[in-house]
Design a protein around this motif. Sequence first.
Motif, PDB file in Angstrom:
ATOM      1  N   MET A 155      70.762 -34.194  42.686  1.00  0.00           N
ATOM      2  CA  MET A 155      69.985 -35.134  43.204  1.00  0.00           C
ATOM      3  C   MET A 155      70.456 -35.336  44.183  1.00  0.00           C
ATOM      4  SD  MET A 155      67.720 -35.622  40.542  1.00  0.00           S
ATOM      5  CE  MET A 155      67.051 -37.513  41.552  1.00  0.00           C
ATOM      6  N   ALA A 156      71.200 -35.054  45.181  1.00  0.00           N
ATOM      7  CA  ALA A 156      71.588 -34.637  46.233  1.00  0.00           C
ATOM      8  C   ALA A 156      70.577 -33.855  47.542  1.00  0.00           C
ATOM      9  CB  ALA A 156      72.990 -34.301  47.094  1.00  0.00           C
ATOM     10  N   PRO A 157      70.098 -34.358  48.491  1.00  0.00           N
ATOM     11  CA  PRO A 157      69.284 -33.709  49.441  1.00  0.00           C
ATOM     12  C   PRO A 157      69.745 -32.468  49.641  1.00  0.00           C
ATOM     13  CG  PRO A 157      69.521 -35.624  50.090  1.00  0.00           C
ATOM     14  CD  PRO A 157      70.014 -35.955  48.885  1.00  0.00           C
ATOM     15  N   PHE A 158      69.306 -31.316  50.169  1.00  0.00           N
ATOM     16  CA  PHE A 158      69.469 -29.995  50.773  1.00  0.00           C
ATOM     17  C   PHE A 158      69.223 -29.848  52.062  1.00  0.00           C
ATOM     18  CE2 PHE A 158      70.321 -25.702  51.387  1.00  0.00           C
ATOM     19  CZ  PHE A 158      71.624 -25.229  51.618  1.00  0.00           C
ATOM     20  N   GLY A 159      69.363 -29.422  52.935  1.00  0.00           N
ATOM     21  CA  GLY A 159      68.793 -28.883  54.396  1.00  0.00           C
ATOM     22  C   GLY A 159      69.892 -29.626  55.547  1.00  0.00           C
ATOM     23  N   GLY A 160      69.778 -28.479  56.242  1.00  0.00           N
ATOM     24  CA  GLY A 160      70.132 -29.305  57.951  1.00  0.00           C
ATOM     25  C   GLY A 160      69.634 -30.171  58.721  1.00  0.00           C
ATOM     26  N   TYR A 161      70.019 -30.168  59.419  1.00  0.00           N
ATOM     27  CA  TYR A 161      69.857 -31.030  61.148  1.00  0.00           C
ATOM     28  C   TYR A 161      68.049 -30.314  61.485  1.00  0.00           C
ATOM     29  CZ  TYR A 161      72.425 -35.301  59.939  1.00  0.00           C
ATOM     30  OH  TYR A 161      72.495 -36.336  59.630  1.00  0.00           O
ATOM     31  N   LYS A 162      67.407 -31.139  62.365  1.00  0.00           N
ATOM     32  CA  LYS A 162      66.800 -29.817  63.651  1.00  0.00           C
ATOM     33  C   LYS A 162      66.114 -28.984  62.939  1.00  0.00           C
ATOM     34  CE  LYS A 162      70.292 -31.304  67.667  1.00  0.00           C
ATOM     35  NZ  LYS A 162      70.289 -30.989  68.703  1.00  0.00           N
ATOM     36  N   ARG A 163      65.722 -27.882  64.280  1.00  0.00           N
ATOM     37  CA  ARG A 163      65.413 -26.935  63.020  1.00  0.00           C
ATOM     38  C   ARG A 163      65.764 -26.368  61.651  1.00  0.00           C
ATOM     39  NH1 ARG A 163      62.483 -23.429  67.848  1.00  0.00           N
ATOM     40  NH2 ARG A 163      61.068 -24.820  68.743  1.00  0.00           N
ATOM     41  N   ILE A 196      80.070 -35.629  61.273  1.00  0.00           N
ATOM     42  CA  ILE A 196      79.351 -34.150  61.695  1.00  0.00           C
ATOM     43  C   ILE A 196      77.643 -34.074  61.270  1.00  0.00           C
ATOM     44  CG2 ILE A 196      79.384 -31.804  60.160  1.00  0.00           C
ATOM     45  CD1 ILE A 196      82.330 -32.458  59.297  1.00  0.00           C
ATOM     46  N   ARG A 197      76.710 -33.154  62.305  1.00  0.00           N
ATOM     47  CA  ARG A 197      75.740 -33.020  62.006  1.00  0.00           C
ATOM     48  C   ARG A 197      74.553 -32.109  61.201  1.00  0.00           C
ATOM     49  NH1 ARG A 197      72.190 -36.229  64.982  1.00  0.00           N
ATOM     50  NH2 ARG A 197      70.862 -34.421  65.310  1.00  0.00           N
ATOM     51  N   SER A 198      74.642 -32.202  60.580  1.00  0.00           N
ATOM     52  CA  SER A 198      74.376 -30.957  59.064  1.00  0.00           C
ATOM     53  C   SER A 198      74.041 -32.051  57.727  1.00  0.00           C
ATOM     54  CB  SER A 198      75.862 -30.694  59.100  1.00  0.00           C
ATOM     55  OG  SER A 198      76.561 -30.531  57.687  1.00  0.00           O
ATOM     56  N   GLY A 199      73.280 -31.213  57.115  1.00  0.00           N
ATOM     57  CA  GLY A 199      72.551 -31.873  55.710  1.00  0.00           C
ATOM     58  C   GLY A 199      73.388 -32.161  54.944  1.00  0.00           C
ATOM     59  N   GLN A 200      74.446 -31.675  54.365  1.00  0.00           N
ATOM     60  CA  GLN A 200      75.674 -32.169  53.916  1.00  0.00           C
ATOM     61  C   GLN A 200      76.623 -31.660  53.809  1.00  0.00           C
ATOM     62  OE1 GLN A 200      75.363 -29.490  49.394  1.00  0.00           O
ATOM     63  NE2 GLN A 200      73.861 -31.477  48.802  1.00  0.00           N
ATOM     64  N   VAL A 201      77.557 -32.513  53.345  1.00  0.00           N
ATOM     65  CA  VAL A 201      79.643 -31.909  53.764  1.00  0.00           C
ATOM     66  C   VAL A 201      79.746 -32.520  52.788  1.00  0.00           C
ATOM     67  CG1 VAL A 201      80.615 -33.031  54.881  1.00  0.00           C
ATOM     68  CG2 VAL A 201      79.336 -32.706  56.089  1.00  0.00           C
ATOM     69  N   LEU A 202      80.498 -31.497  51.861  1.00  0.00           N
ATOM     70  CA  LEU A 202      81.621 -31.578  50.981  1.00  0.00           C
ATOM     71  C   LEU A 202      83.004 -31.732  50.723  1.00  0.00           C
ATOM     72  CD1 LEU A 202      79.911 -27.915  48.856  1.00  0.00           C
ATOM     73  CD2 LEU A 202      78.783 -30.425  48.960  1.00  0.00           C
ATOM     74  N   LEU A 203      83.386 -33.195  50.859  1.00  0.00           N
ATOM     75  CA  LEU A 203      84.906 -33.469  50.051  1.00  0.00           C
ATOM     76  C   LEU A 203      85.681 -32.588  49.239  1.00  0.00           C
ATOM     77  CD1 LEU A 203      84.130 -36.828  51.895  1.00  0.00           C
ATOM     78  CD2 LEU A 203      84.360 -34.452  53.320  1.00  0.00           C
ATOM     79  N   ASN A 204      86.346 -32.531  49.067  1.00  0.00           N
ATOM     80  CA  ASN A 204      87.232 -31.824  47.996  1.00  0.00           C
ATOM     81  C   ASN A 204      87.387 -31.385  46.837  1.00  0.00           C
ATOM     82  OD1 ASN A 204      90.022 -33.652  49.531  1.00  0.00           O
ATOM     83  ND2 ASN A 204      88.766 -35.083  48.579  1.00  0.00           N
ATOM     84  N   TYR A 205      85.327 -30.275  47.410  1.00  0.00           N
ATOM     85  CA  TYR A 205      85.244 -29.460  45.779  1.00  0.00           C
ATOM     86  C   TYR A 205      84.100 -30.421  44.966  1.00  0.00           C
ATOM     87  CZ  TYR A 205      87.596 -26.387  48.467  1.00  0.00           C
ATOM     88  OH  TYR A 205      89.194 -25.808  49.062  1.00  0.00           O
ATOM     89  N   PRO A 206      83.612 -31.103  44.769  1.00  0.00           N
ATOM     90  CA  PRO A 206      82.501 -31.986  44.344  1.00  0.00           C
ATOM     91  C   PRO A 206      81.832 -30.806  43.153  1.00  0.00           C
ATOM     92  CG  PRO A 206      81.550 -32.193  46.261  1.00  0.00           C
ATOM     93  CD  PRO A 206      82.893 -31.866  46.343  1.00  0.00           C
ATOM     94  N   ALA A 207      81.702 -31.471  42.066  1.00  0.00           N
ATOM     95  CA  ALA A 207      80.778 -31.040  41.365  1.00  0.00           C
ATOM     96  C   ALA A 207      79.230 -31.067  42.365  1.00  0.00           C
ATOM     97  CB  ALA A 207      80.602 -31.348  39.977  1.00  0.00           C
ATOM     98  N   TRP A 208      78.453 -29.762  41.871  1.00  0.00           N
ATOM     99  CA  TRP A 208      76.755 -29.860  42.670  1.00  0.00           C
ATOM    100  C   TRP A 208      75.878 -31.103  41.576  1.00  0.00           C
ATOM    101  CZ3 TRP A 208      71.943 -28.125  40.224  1.00  0.00           C
ATOM    102  CH2 TRP A 208      71.220 -28.207  41.343  1.00  0.00           C
ATOM    103  N   ASN A 209      75.147 -31.482  42.996  1.00  0.00           N
ATOM    104  CA  ASN A 209      75.138 -32.842  42.386  1.00  0.00           C
ATOM    105  C   ASN A 209      72.970 -32.488  42.591  1.00  0.00           C
ATOM    106  OD1 ASN A 209      73.368 -34.830  42.554  1.00  0.00           O
ATOM    107  ND2 ASN A 209      74.083 -36.032  43.603  1.00  0.00           N
TER     108      ASN A 209
END
Length: 58
Positions: A25-33, A10-23
Amino acid sequence: EQVRSVALRIRSGQVLLNYPAWNPMAPFGGYKRSGNGREYGIHGFEEYLEIKAIVGFG
């Protein structure tokens, strides 16, 4: 294991699997523009830094 395989493709900045707790330290943002840079974590912090070398003191 199949869910991780799909998440890697998946071309996205973040993928969450099974409802994890918010981190925060995890980068947040998308791809391209949609993701100019990254917020949170070290990637976002580094956007505001400049490299400086101090040589010969000691």
